[in-house]
Design a protein around this motif. Structure first.
Motif, PDB file in Angstrom:
ATOM      1  N   GLY A  69       0.772  -1.221   0.000  1.00 56.85           N
ATOM      2  CA  GLY A  69       0.000   0.000   0.000  1.00 56.85           C
ATOM      3  C   GLY A  69       0.804   1.273   0.000  1.00 56.85           C
ATOM      4  O   GLY A  69       0.482   2.214   0.729  1.00 56.85           O
ATOM      5  N   ARG A  70       1.870   1.358  -0.825  1.00 56.53           N
ATOM      6  CA  ARG A  70       2.625   2.611  -0.908  1.00 56.53           C
ATOM      7  C   ARG A  70       1.895   3.589  -1.824  1.00 56.53           C
ATOM      8  O   ARG A  70       2.389   4.001  -2.871  1.00 56.53           O
ATOM      9  CB  ARG A  70       4.038   2.343  -1.398  1.00 56.53           C
ATOM     10  N   LEU A  71       0.695   3.928  -1.397  1.00 57.45           N
ATOM     11  CA  LEU A  71      -0.199   4.763  -2.186  1.00 57.45           C
ATOM     12  C   LEU A  71      -0.548   6.049  -1.452  1.00 57.45           C
ATOM     13  O   LEU A  71      -0.802   7.070  -2.084  1.00 57.45           O
ATOM     14  CB  LEU A  71      -1.499   4.007  -2.489  1.00 57.45           C
ATOM     15  N   TYR A  72      -0.591   5.998  -0.140  1.00 60.08           N
ATOM     16  CA  TYR A  72      -1.181   7.042   0.670  1.00 60.08           C
ATOM     17  C   TYR A  72      -0.293   7.276   1.889  1.00 60.08           C
ATOM     18  O   TYR A  72       0.312   6.338   2.423  1.00 60.08           O
ATOM     19  CB  TYR A  72      -2.592   6.597   1.083  1.00 60.08           C
ATOM     20  N   ALA A  73      -0.231   8.517   2.353  1.00 66.07           N
ATOM     21  CA  ALA A  73       0.758   8.882   3.374  1.00 66.07           C
ATOM     22  C   ALA A  73       0.497   8.255   4.737  1.00 66.07           C
ATOM     23  O   ALA A  73       1.397   8.201   5.573  1.00 66.07           O
ATOM     24  CB  ALA A  73       0.831  10.395   3.508  1.00 66.07           C
ATOM     25  N   ARG A  74      -0.722   7.789   5.000  1.00 64.37           N
ATOM     26  CA  ARG A  74      -0.952   7.095   6.275  1.00 64.37           C
ATOM     27  C   ARG A  74      -0.136   5.811   6.352  1.00 64.37           C
ATOM     28  O   ARG A  74       0.335   5.414   7.411  1.00 64.37           O
ATOM     29  CB  ARG A  74      -2.451   6.772   6.443  1.00 64.37           C
ATOM     30  N   GLU A  75       0.044   5.163   5.197  1.00 64.79           N
ATOM     31  CA  GLU A  75       0.711   3.858   5.170  1.00 64.79           C
ATOM     32  C   GLU A  75       2.191   3.950   4.828  1.00 64.79           C
ATOM     33  O   GLU A  75       2.962   3.039   5.147  1.00 64.79           O
ATOM     34  CB  GLU A  75       0.010   2.958   4.144  1.00 64.79           C
ATOM     35  N   TYR A  76       2.599   5.043   4.191  1.00 65.32           N
ATOM     36  CA  TYR A  76       4.001   5.128   3.761  1.00 65.32           C
ATOM     37  C   TYR A  76       4.403   6.581   3.572  1.00 65.32           C
ATOM     38  O   TYR A  76       3.655   7.389   3.013  1.00 65.32           O
ATOM     39  CB  TYR A  76       4.212   4.375   2.444  1.00 65.32           C
ATOM     40  N   ASN A  77       5.580   6.905   4.042  1.00 65.73           N
ATOM     41  CA  ASN A  77       6.179   8.216   3.797  1.00 65.73           C
ATOM     42  C   ASN A  77       7.693   8.033   3.857  1.00 65.73           C
ATOM     43  O   ASN A  77       8.196   7.354   4.760  1.00 65.73           O
ATOM     44  CB  ASN A  77       5.714   9.232   4.849  1.00 65.73           C
ATOM     45  N   PRO A  78       8.455   8.589   2.927  1.00 69.19           N
ATOM     46  CA  PRO A  78       9.904   8.385   2.928  1.00 69.19           C
ATOM     47  C   PRO A  78      10.591   8.852   4.211  1.00 69.19           C
ATOM     48  O   PRO A  78      11.538   8.208   4.685  1.00 69.19           O
ATOM     49  CB  PRO A  78      10.377   9.205   1.721  1.00 69.19           C
ATOM     50  N   THR A  79      10.126   9.952   4.796  1.00 67.87           N
ATOM     51  CA  THR A  79      10.752  10.450   6.025  1.00 67.87           C
ATOM     52  C   THR A  79      10.509   9.495   7.182  1.00 67.87           C
ATOM     53  O   THR A  79      11.435   9.152   7.934  1.00 67.87           O
ATOM     54  CB  THR A  79      10.215  11.857   6.384  1.00 67.87           C
ATOM     55  N   THR A  80       9.263   9.060   7.331  1.00 71.87           N
ATOM     56  CA  THR A  80       8.964   8.136   8.432  1.00 71.87           C
ATOM     57  C   THR A  80       9.622   6.775   8.199  1.00 71.87           C
ATOM     58  O   THR A  80      10.008   6.101   9.161  1.00 71.87           O
ATOM     59  CB  THR A  80       7.446   7.961   8.607  1.00 71.87           C
ATOM     60  N   GLU A  81       9.770   6.366   6.952  1.00 72.53           N
ATOM     61  CA  GLU A  81      10.424   5.088   6.667  1.00 72.53           C
ATOM     62  C   GLU A  81      11.887   5.103   7.127  1.00 72.53           C
ATOM     63  O   GLU A  81      12.381   4.109   7.679  1.00 72.53           O
ATOM     64  CB  GLU A  81      10.354   4.778   5.173  1.00 72.53           C
ATOM     65  N   ILE A  82      12.582   6.209   6.921  1.00 68.67           N
ATOM     66  CA  ILE A  82      13.970   6.310   7.370  1.00 68.67           C
ATOM     67  C   ILE A  82      14.027   6.196   8.895  1.00 68.67           C
ATOM     68  O   ILE A  82      14.888   5.493   9.459  1.00 68.67           O
ATOM     69  CB  ILE A  82      14.592   7.635   6.892  1.00 68.67           C
ATOM     70  N   LEU A  83      13.105   6.866   9.574  1.00 66.36           N
ATOM     71  CA  LEU A  83      13.061   6.777  11.036  1.00 66.36           C
ATOM     72  C   LEU A  83      12.795   5.346  11.491  1.00 66.36           C
ATOM     73  O   LEU A  83      13.433   4.853  12.429  1.00 66.36           O
ATOM     74  CB  LEU A  83      11.984   7.719  11.576  1.00 66.36           C
ATOM     75  N   GLU A  84      11.874   4.663  10.831  1.00 63.00           N
ATOM     76  CA  GLU A  84      11.567   3.276  11.188  1.00 63.00           C
ATOM     77  C   GLU A  84      12.788   2.377  11.039  1.00 63.00           C
ATOM     78  O   GLU A  84      13.101   1.550  11.910  1.00 63.00           O
ATOM     79  CB  GLU A  84      10.414   2.757  10.333  1.00 63.00           C
ATOM     80  N   LYS A  85      13.495   2.519   9.927  1.00 62.42           N
ATOM     81  CA  LYS A  85      14.675   1.684   9.690  1.00 62.42           C
ATOM     82  C   LYS A  85      15.785   1.980  10.702  1.00 62.42           C
ATOM     83  O   LYS A  85      16.472   1.068  11.183  1.00 62.42           O
ATOM     84  CB  LYS A  85      15.193   1.889   8.267  1.00 62.42           C
ATOM     85  N   ARG A  86      15.950   3.255  11.024  1.00 62.25           N
ATOM     86  CA  ARG A  86      17.027   3.610  11.959  1.00 62.25           C
ATOM     87  C   ARG A  86      16.723   3.085  13.353  1.00 62.25           C
ATOM     88  O   ARG A  86      17.590   2.531  14.026  1.00 62.25           O
ATOM     89  CB  ARG A  86      17.227   5.129  11.978  1.00 62.25           C
ATOM     90  N   LEU A  87      15.492   3.257  13.805  1.00 60.63           N
ATOM     91  CA  LEU A  87      15.133   2.773  15.138  1.00 60.63           C
ATOM     92  C   LEU A  87      15.204   1.253  15.213  1.00 60.63           C
ATOM     93  O   LEU A  87      15.650   0.694  16.221  1.00 60.63           O
ATOM     94  CB  LEU A  87      13.723   3.255  15.500  1.00 60.63           C
ATOM     95  N   ALA A  88      14.768   0.566  14.157  1.00 62.29           N
ATOM     96  CA  ALA A  88      14.860  -0.899  14.147  1.00 62.29           C
ATOM     97  C   ALA A  88      16.309  -1.348  14.241  1.00 62.29           C
ATOM     98  O   ALA A  88      16.643  -2.282  14.982  1.00 62.29           O
ATOM     99  CB  ALA A  88      14.203  -1.455  12.884  1.00 62.29           C
ATOM    100  N   ASN A  89      17.186  -0.676  13.513  1.00 60.34           N
ATOM    101  CA  ASN A  89      18.600  -1.025  13.557  1.00 60.34           C
ATOM    102  C   ASN A  89      19.174  -0.824  14.955  1.00 60.34           C
ATOM    103  O   ASN A  89      19.894  -1.689  15.480  1.00 60.34           O
ATOM    104  CB  ASN A  89      19.364  -0.178  12.542  1.00 60.34           C
ATOM    105  N   LEU A  90      18.850   0.295  15.591  1.00 63.76           N
ATOM    106  CA  LEU A  90      19.405   0.591  16.913  1.00 63.76           C
ATOM    107  C   LEU A  90      18.871  -0.358  17.981  1.00 63.76           C
ATOM    108  O   LEU A  90      19.581  -0.689  18.930  1.00 63.76           O
ATOM    109  CB  LEU A  90      19.082   2.037  17.300  1.00 63.76           C
ATOM    110  N   GLU A  91      17.626  -0.793  17.818  1.00 68.55           N
ATOM    111  CA  GLU A  91      17.025  -1.689  18.804  1.00 68.55           C
ATOM    112  C   GLU A  91      17.337  -3.154  18.525  1.00 68.55           C
ATOM    113  O   GLU A  91      17.084  -4.021  19.358  1.00 68.55           O
ATOM    114  CB  GLU A  91      15.506  -1.472  18.826  1.00 68.55           C
TER     115      GLU A  91
END
Length: 412
Positions: A69-91
């Protein structure tokens, strides 16, 4: 698992083009998940303020939908995706999902994983709004909540049933600053096939990583230490890719819709870059303040995990690298003394949040009594007495904080 789910898991666990394998935590907190070349060589992460995305063809639109569903900002946003990946890596997680607040993270987690007839085990003491949700909200959905004293992990043995789906607790515990044994609780829960979720907000991944100790899921209020500047709300859930895909596709997409704004994601990414430095300062000052308070004759007790007098000191030293900036205290003069002391503070701010650069203090009993005028069922969490004050030690000079506390205490 479907091919679309396979693709999502591969994306969640893939290494970004910037190769940071083997780099230290502080370096990854600044760089992981972001490749300048993919964003016009901007050093700072861009903020994508868009509510939807266009596609060059109907087929491309359909392909995007099939991949989550990379169609709508509720489900995907490039800025939030970077934050998600960084936090997952750190944790140390496979994937992450950021949401609009810490409570949005807890609600998304529980409402996505549990259904009518399921049981949730929680520790007997919880953050006040989490407590309200498990006492008042979840029963409306037919979810049974069982409160257990998890300070002894073996207490799980008599509490888990064939309907138990999850064990949830905080450590350090808000507002008591008590510590629970993550590895011990996980061992007992896993022996019965039950997953464990930990709220690690008071510690942040800079000081404690529950997944390394056996937990399955970690949540944080990003509003607190991870952002660290008191200017953005946010929450995150971190864990395995399959569970996080479920949470995104059900909890975020149509159960709660509690999407994090891209501007908040940018602010939290900015705060994350200094997390290591800030947590070291919070922890050093927290210990100094706790020691000074413990020595003051007006103070009846102090709860700080790295004090030798703390009842969970050994566990804290085993699972946390430092003690954080959170402590609880009570005065010899109890409820009224707490109110008088707080009113005398000149530097430390009377406010209910935590983890900011500013030192913040609040008195749960005073707020609970005032709330009874509109909510007759309002009550303090288990173990929280009328005398308890919660102090979030900020980034000011520790000597200035101690002086402010001492002048306030000397006047009561």
């Amino acid at each position: 698992m479907t091919s679309a789910e396979d693709q999502l898991e591969a994306e969640a666990t893939s290494t970004p083009s910037r190769n940071d394998v083997g780099l230290a935590f502080a370096t990854r907190a600044i760089h992981h998940g972001y490749d300048l070349a993919g964003f016009s060589n901007s050093v700072q992460t861009p903020v994508f303020l868009t509510s939807t995305y266009g596609f060059e063809s109907v087929a491309a639109n359909e392909a995007a939908a099939a991949l989550g569903g990379r169609l709508y900002a509720r489900e995907y946003n490039p800025t939030t995706e970077i934050l998600e990946k960084r936090l997952a890596n750190l944790e140390g997680a496979e994937a992450g999902l950021v949401l609009a607040s810490g409570m949005a993270a807890f609600g998304t987690l529980i409402l996505s994983l549990l259904s009518q007839g399921d049981e949730l085990i929680v520790h007997k003491t919880l953050y006040s709004n989490t407590l309200a949700m498990v006492e008042q909200g979840l029963p409306q959905f037919g979810i049974k909540v069982v409160a257990v004293d998890l300070s002894n992990p073996s207490n799980l043995n008599g509490a888990i049933t064939d309907r138990t789906r999850l064990v949830f607790f905080e450590t350090p515990i808000n507002p008591l600053s008590r510590i629970l044994d993550i590895a011990g609780i996980a061992e007992h829960a896993h022996s019965r096939g039950v997953k464990v979720a930990v709220d690690s907000t008071f510690a942040s991944p800079a000081l404690q990583r529950p997944l390394e100790l056996g937990a399955d899921i970690v949540i944080h209020s990003l509003t607190k230490y991870i952002n660290g500047h008191g200017d953005a709300l946010g929450g995150v859930i971190l864990g395995d890719a399959k569970t996080l895909h479920l949470l995104r596709e059900t909890g975020l997409r149509y159960l709660t819709g509690a999407a994090l704004s891209p501007l908040s994601a940018f602010l939290i990414l900015r705060g994350l870059k200094t997390l290591t430095l800030r947590m070291a300062r919070h922890s050093a000052s927290g210990l100094a303040v706790a020691q000074a308070l413990e020595a003051h004759p007006a103070v009846a007790w102090v709860s700080y995990p790295f004090l030798g007098s703390h009842p969970d000191h050994e566990i804290a030293r085993r699972q946390m690298s430092q003690g954080s900036g959170m402590l609880a205290l009570g005065l010899q003069t109890g409820f009224e003394g707490a109110r008088r002391m707080m009113d005398r503070l000149k530097l430390i701010i009377r406010a209910v949040s935590l983890g900011d650069a500013d030192s913040l203090i609040y008195h749960p009993a005073s707020l609970t009594r005032s709330r009874k005028s509109i909510r007759t069922d309002a009550h303090l969490p288990d173990g929280v007495g009328d005398d308890l004050m919660r102090l979030s030690v900020g980034l000011e000079d520790a000597a200035d904080l101690i002086a402010d506390l001492e002048q306030a205490l000397d006047g009561i």
